[in-house]
Design a protein around this motif. Structure first.
Motif, short mmCIF file in Angstrom:
data_model
loop_
_atom_site.label_atom_id
_atom_site.label_comp_id
_atom_site.label_asym_id
_atom_site.label_seq_id
_atom_site.Cartn_x
_atom_site.Cartn_y
_atom_site.Cartn_z
N LEU A 109 -8.65 -70.10 -34.85
CA LEU A 109 -7.37 -70.49 -33.93
C LEU A 109 -6.68 -71.57 -33.54
O LEU A 109 -7.91 -72.30 -33.53
N VAL A 110 -5.84 -71.99 -33.94
CA VAL A 110 -5.40 -73.22 -33.93
C VAL A 110 -4.53 -73.40 -32.80
O VAL A 110 -3.24 -72.65 -32.69
N LYS A 111 -4.08 -74.64 -32.07
CA LYS A 111 -3.45 -75.08 -30.90
C LYS A 111 -2.34 -75.35 -31.56
O LYS A 111 -2.30 -76.48 -31.96
N HIS A 112 -0.80 -74.57 -31.77
CA HIS A 112 0.21 -75.44 -31.76
C HIS A 112 0.70 -76.22 -30.25
O HIS A 112 1.77 -77.06 -30.93
N ASN A 113 0.61 -76.24 -29.07
CA ASN A 113 1.32 -76.75 -28.52
C ASN A 113 0.63 -76.62 -27.01
O ASN A 113 -1.01 -75.61 -26.82
N VAL A 139 -13.32 -72.55 -34.40
CA VAL A 139 -13.36 -71.69 -35.48
C VAL A 139 -13.72 -69.85 -35.01
O VAL A 139 -14.52 -69.90 -34.37
N ILE A 140 -13.22 -68.90 -35.58
CA ILE A 140 -13.83 -67.79 -35.10
C ILE A 140 -14.95 -67.22 -35.88
O ILE A 140 -14.75 -66.76 -37.19
N ASP A 141 -16.13 -66.97 -35.28
CA ASP A 141 -16.97 -66.70 -35.41
C ASP A 141 -17.40 -64.86 -35.54
O ASP A 141 -17.04 -64.53 -34.50
#
Length: 150
Positions: A109-113, A139-141
């Motif tokens: 899951l990547v924070k874009h803003n 990181v998604i487990d």
């Protein structure tokens, strides 16, 4: 179950909540935010295919867990919302996601803003670039999801 119950009970609106008998007691006693809108969450659950429902719900719970790590609960954020985009996995089975991991990739899951994050498939090389660039991600487990319904 607790993660889903708690996160799905948040509305993102000051003074608004679901009926007290339908939500966890701690949510009705202390309103916090931000609330998460998991974009394509219903599509992800509807595309069950041969997956066990509990596996898909476990993946969704893990996505909420990752989001809450990036946006800690706060009374000051009760009136805010964050959109979590899961476009890239909405059509995938849990087995498809695990196959990507078996091939050496990661789901993150990547924070874009400040109001958006996306689930993304990542190579280890991309992960290293993200670390070097100070990207915010989790990181998604998938291990919990895979523990169900073998």
């Amino acid at each position: 179950k607790d993660m889903l119950s708690t996160e799905m009970a948040l509305t993102g609106c000051v003074g608004q909540q679901f009926s007290a008998n339908l939500i966890p007691k701690e949510v009705s006693q202390r309103m916090e935010g931000p609330a998460f809108l998991v974009y394509y969450g219903p599509a992800f659950l509807q595309n069950l295919g041969n997956d066990y429902p509990v596996r898909r719900l476990s993946v969704l719970a893990e996505i909420y867990r990752c989001a809450r790590e990036m946006w800690p609960a706060s009374v000051a954020k009760v009136a805010s919302n964050v959109t979590i985009r899961i476009d890239v996995i909405k059509q995938l089975s849990v087995a498809d996601m695990q196959d990507a991991v078996a091939k050496g990739d990661l789901w993150m899951l990547v924070k874009h803003n400040e109001t958006e994050a996306f689930v993304e498939r990542s190579t280890k090389r991309k992960l290293n670039k993200m670390i070097a660039g100070n990207a915010i991600f989790q990181v998604i487990d998938l291990s919990t999801a895979l523990a169900y319904g073998v």
